[in-house]
Design a protein around this motif. Structure first.
Motif, PDB file in Angstrom:
ATOM      1  N   UNK A 362       0.707  -1.074  -0.030  1.00  0.00           N
ATOM      2  CA  UNK A 362       0.122   0.044  -0.065  1.00  0.00           C
ATOM      3  C   UNK A 362       0.841   1.379  -0.137  1.00  0.00           C
ATOM      4  N   UNK A 363       2.048   1.043   0.336  1.00  0.00           N
ATOM      5  CA  UNK A 363       2.943   2.347   0.492  1.00  0.00           C
ATOM      6  C   UNK A 363       3.322   2.561  -0.696  1.00  0.00           C
ATOM      7  N   UNK A 364       3.486   1.850  -1.871  1.00  0.00           N
ATOM      8  CA  UNK A 364       3.870   2.279  -3.286  1.00  0.00           C
ATOM      9  C   UNK A 364       3.015   3.162  -4.031  1.00  0.00           C
ATOM     10  N   UNK A 365       3.339   3.862  -5.018  1.00  0.00           N
ATOM     11  CA  UNK A 365       2.424   4.654  -5.912  1.00  0.00           C
ATOM     12  C   UNK A 365       1.210   4.202  -6.360  1.00  0.00           C
ATOM     13  N   UNK A 366       1.095   2.840  -6.713  1.00  0.00           N
ATOM     14  CA  UNK A 366      -0.178   2.473  -7.106  1.00  0.00           C
ATOM     15  C   UNK A 366      -1.063   1.914  -5.935  1.00  0.00           C
ATOM     16  N   UNK A 367      -0.272   1.492  -4.841  1.00  0.00           N
ATOM     17  CA  UNK A 367      -1.349   1.218  -3.567  1.00  0.00           C
ATOM     18  C   UNK A 367      -1.744   2.560  -3.040  1.00  0.00           C
ATOM     19  N   UNK A 368      -1.008   3.678  -3.022  1.00  0.00           N
ATOM     20  CA  UNK A 368      -1.512   4.890  -2.534  1.00  0.00           C
ATOM     21  C   UNK A 368      -2.670   5.363  -3.308  1.00  0.00           C
ATOM     22  N   UNK A 369      -2.541   5.476  -4.835  1.00  0.00           N
ATOM     23  CA  UNK A 369      -3.703   5.603  -5.666  1.00  0.00           C
ATOM     24  C   UNK A 369      -4.809   4.987  -5.052  1.00  0.00           C
ATOM     25  N   UNK A 370      -4.779   3.636  -5.136  1.00  0.00           N
ATOM     26  CA  UNK A 370      -5.938   2.870  -4.786  1.00  0.00           C
ATOM     27  C   UNK A 370      -6.651   3.142  -3.409  1.00  0.00           C
ATOM     28  N   UNK A 371      -5.538   3.577  -2.437  1.00  0.00           N
ATOM     29  CA  UNK A 371      -6.258   3.891  -1.243  1.00  0.00           C
ATOM     30  C   UNK A 371      -7.116   4.977  -1.050  1.00  0.00           C
ATOM     31  N   UNK A 372      -6.932   5.963  -2.140  1.00  0.00           N
ATOM     32  CA  UNK A 372      -7.788   6.939  -2.193  1.00  0.00           C
ATOM     33  C   UNK A 372      -9.163   6.659  -2.669  1.00  0.00           C
ATOM     34  N   UNK A 373      -9.330   5.721  -3.523  1.00  0.00           N
ATOM     35  CA  UNK A 373     -10.438   5.203  -4.018  1.00  0.00           C
ATOM     36  C   UNK A 373     -11.103   4.158  -2.947  1.00  0.00           C
ATOM     37  N   UNK A 374     -10.410   3.265  -2.388  1.00  0.00           N
ATOM     38  CA  UNK A 374     -11.030   2.431  -1.602  1.00  0.00           C
ATOM     39  C   UNK A 374     -10.970   2.929  -0.308  1.00  0.00           C
ATOM     40  N   UNK A 375     -11.796   3.932  -0.085  1.00  0.00           N
ATOM     41  CA  UNK A 375     -11.815   4.606   1.350  1.00  0.00           C
ATOM     42  C   UNK A 375     -12.500   3.900   2.488  1.00  0.00           C
ATOM     43  N   UNK A 376     -13.418   3.334   1.918  1.00  0.00           N
ATOM     44  CA  UNK A 376     -14.490   2.284   2.991  1.00  0.00           C
ATOM     45  C   UNK A 376     -13.621   1.119   3.537  1.00  0.00           C
ATOM     46  N   UNK A 377     -12.647   0.494   2.610  1.00  0.00           N
ATOM     47  CA  UNK A 377     -11.732  -0.486   3.151  1.00  0.00           C
ATOM     48  C   UNK A 377     -10.859   0.070   3.868  1.00  0.00           C
ATOM     49  N   UNK A 378     -10.193   1.190   3.714  1.00  0.00           N
ATOM     50  CA  UNK A 378      -9.308   1.744   4.602  1.00  0.00           C
ATOM     51  C   UNK A 378     -10.007   2.298   6.095  1.00  0.00           C
ATOM     52  N   UNK A 379     -11.240   2.843   5.924  1.00  0.00           N
ATOM     53  CA  UNK A 379     -11.718   2.971   7.464  1.00  0.00           C
ATOM     54  C   UNK A 379     -12.116   1.570   7.989  1.00  0.00           C
ATOM     55  N   UNK A 380     -12.374   0.477   7.351  1.00  0.00           N
ATOM     56  CA  UNK A 380     -12.584  -0.513   8.127  1.00  0.00           C
ATOM     57  C   UNK A 380     -11.210  -1.224   8.640  1.00  0.00           C
ATOM     58  N   UNK A 381     -10.132  -0.867   8.158  1.00  0.00           N
ATOM     59  CA  UNK A 381      -8.699  -1.292   8.321  1.00  0.00           C
ATOM     60  C   UNK A 381      -8.578  -0.657   9.681  1.00  0.00           C
ATOM     61  N   UNK A 382      -8.885   0.277   9.978  1.00  0.00           N
ATOM     62  CA  UNK A 382      -8.611   1.346  11.349  1.00  0.00           C
ATOM     63  C   UNK A 382      -9.571   0.916  12.275  1.00  0.00           C
ATOM     64  N   UNK A 383     -10.918   0.534  11.872  1.00  0.00           N
ATOM     65  CA  UNK A 383     -12.028   0.333  12.857  1.00  0.00           C
ATOM     66  C   UNK A 383     -12.002  -1.211  13.303  1.00  0.00           C
ATOM     67  N   UNK A 384     -11.237  -1.944  12.686  1.00  0.00           N
ATOM     68  CA  UNK A 384     -11.501  -3.398  12.950  1.00  0.00           C
ATOM     69  C   UNK A 384     -10.289  -4.049  13.487  1.00  0.00           C
ATOM     70  N   UNK A 385      -9.307  -3.110  14.097  1.00  0.00           N
ATOM     71  CA  UNK A 385      -8.236  -3.485  14.643  1.00  0.00           C
ATOM     72  C   UNK A 385      -7.160  -4.261  13.901  1.00  0.00           C
ATOM     73  N   UNK A 386      -7.091  -4.045  12.523  1.00  0.00           N
ATOM     74  CA  UNK A 386      -6.088  -4.529  11.455  1.00  0.00           C
ATOM     75  C   UNK A 386      -4.732  -3.688  11.802  1.00  0.00           C
ATOM     76  N   UNK A 387      -4.678  -2.502  12.291  1.00  0.00           N
ATOM     77  CA  UNK A 387      -3.501  -1.851  12.261  1.00  0.00           C
ATOM     78  C   UNK A 387      -2.455  -2.732  13.312  1.00  0.00           C
ATOM     79  N   UNK A 388      -1.230  -3.182  12.735  1.00  0.00           N
ATOM     80  CA  UNK A 388      -0.426  -3.909  13.312  1.00  0.00           C
ATOM     81  C   UNK A 388       0.095  -3.410  14.789  1.00  0.00           C
TER      82      UNK A 388
END
Length: 401
Positions: A362-388
């Motif tokens: 996700x830290x690569x250029x393509x990953x960062x671009x995808x993160x902008x679009x997949x905001x709902x999944x990024x939000x779930x990443x933070x809300x569901x304790x997926x942060x290592x």
């Protein structure tokens, strides 16, 4: 003159006989054709009647099936208050959201996971919500740890009412970039873990007329390219779940098989990607986060807990997953060709395959671009304790939900 008249009269008689014969043949042909058409119409009418009867019975069966499903869906729920629920993979993702939902219904929740820090964080969050929660460090691939897990549940609560097999592992990549060990890892977590845990817990559940819940996947019924180890293991888990449901008939134990479609649990960050990691991460994160194709974890957990409360034996979570399973049942060749087409569109294996976790990709250029679009999944990443909370090796990186 007499001879001429005689020959003329002879010709006239022959002509009349020929005419009569022709008329008779024509009449016979007409009668035969009429009879044949009548027989054909009779057959067609009979076929139509048979078809109508089949359609009538089929419609009646469909109505009864839908009615039974609706009764099962909306039947009087069993109380979950005071029930002891054990959830594997409960420290994050769908497992954590299930713990929240069971806890909201008044259940006593035991969650297990491999990492102590992540587990403690989940238990603390559940306790703040007013849930009676307890965490146990357990790797479901280790039979001894499974035995110790069940003993700790006994020591703390003295019983077990619901077992939820939710722990999972996912690795994404083309066939050429995967090894046999990757298949072994998937089978250990997704199949052998639930098998061993269910066998050891069955006696306890029989005493309480309890429930086993197996979180399978649409991947158990549709083998998606670049997810072959996961699909193979989920196929095995689904077979185990459906077979166990039949084997436990009359014992007081019920089994609920859950087949989710795509879910927004934030697990795209914990998945391990092989081959061309950034490109693999891009398509996976996009599909997993699309609102029309995926369902959020809150809705998924609510429906699963409702299915357990109502004693449902099978639950498909999303309309897309249900449609895919239906088409696969009616036209498996069509689904296979669709998967072949999808396989051609996915990234090829590079000359030098790499391996990265989703968080790294996700830290690569393509990953960062995808993160902008997949905001709902990024939000779930933070809300569901997926942060290592601690650094883990790539080989041990797993997605629990």
């Amino acid at each position: 003159m007499a001879r001429i008249h005689h020959r003329t009269r002879g010709r006239g008689k022959r002509a009349k006989r020929a005419l009569k014969t022709s008329v008779a043949l024509t009449g016979a042909r007409w009668a035969w054709n009429r009879r044949r058409r009548g027989a054909e119409r009779s057959k067609q009418v009979s076929a139509v009647r048979r078809g109508a009867r089949l359609l009538t019975w089929g419609a009646a069966g469909a109505v009864l099936g839908v009615g039974a499903a609706m009764m099962s869906e909306h039947g009087h729920p069993r109380r979950l208050r005071g029930k002891v629920v054990l959830i594997t993979g409960g420290s994050r993702g769908l497992g954590l959201q299930l713990a929240r939902e069971f806890g909201a219904q008044g259940a006593l929740v035991v969650v297990c996971g491999r990492g102590r820090e992540s587990l403690d964080h989940a238990v603390s969050e559940l306790t703040e919500r007013g849930v009676d929660a307890h965490g146990v460090v357990c790797d479901v691939t280790d039979p001894e740890q499974i035995a110790a897990l069940l003993e700790e549940v006994d020591d703390r609560y003295g019983r077990l009412d619901v077992l939820v097999n939710s722990a999972g592992i996912m690795r994404v990549g083309p066939w050429e970039a995967l090894t046999e060990e990757h298949f072994v890892q998937a089978m250990d977590v997704i199949f052998w873990g639930p098998l061993r845990l269910s066998r050891q817990a069955l006696g306890r559940l029989r005493e309480r007329q309890g429930t086993i819940v197996n979180i399978t996947s649409i991947g158990a019924y549709l083998s998606v390219p670049h997810l072959t180890p996961y699909s193979c293991a989920k196929h095995a888990q689904a077979g185990l779940s459906e077979g166990l449901a039949a084997e436990t008939a009359g014992t007081g134990v019920s089994v609920t098989t859950v087949a989710p479609g795509l879910m927004r649990t934030g697990s795209h960050r914990g998945v391990v990607f092989n081959g061309a990691p950034e490109r693999e991460y891009a398509w996976f994160a996009l599909l997993a986060g699309l609102p029309l194709l995926s369902v959020n974890a809150e809705r998924a957990a609510h429906r699963i807990v409702g299915a357990v409360a109502r004693g449902r034996s099978f639950l498909v979570l999303t309309p897309v997953a249900r449609a895919g399973m239906a088409v696969h049942g009616l036209a498996p060749g069509l689904i296979q060709e669709s998967m072949r087409l999808m396989g051609r569109l996915l990234p090829n294996t590079p000359e030098s395959p790499e391996e990265r976790s989703g968080s790294e990709a996700a830290r690569g250029p393509l990953g960062r671009a995808v993160g902008v679009v997949a905001t709902l999944n990024e939000r779930a990443y933070e809300q569901l304790n997926q942060v290592p909370h601690t650094r883990q090796s790539r080989r041990a990186a797993r997605s629990e939900g």
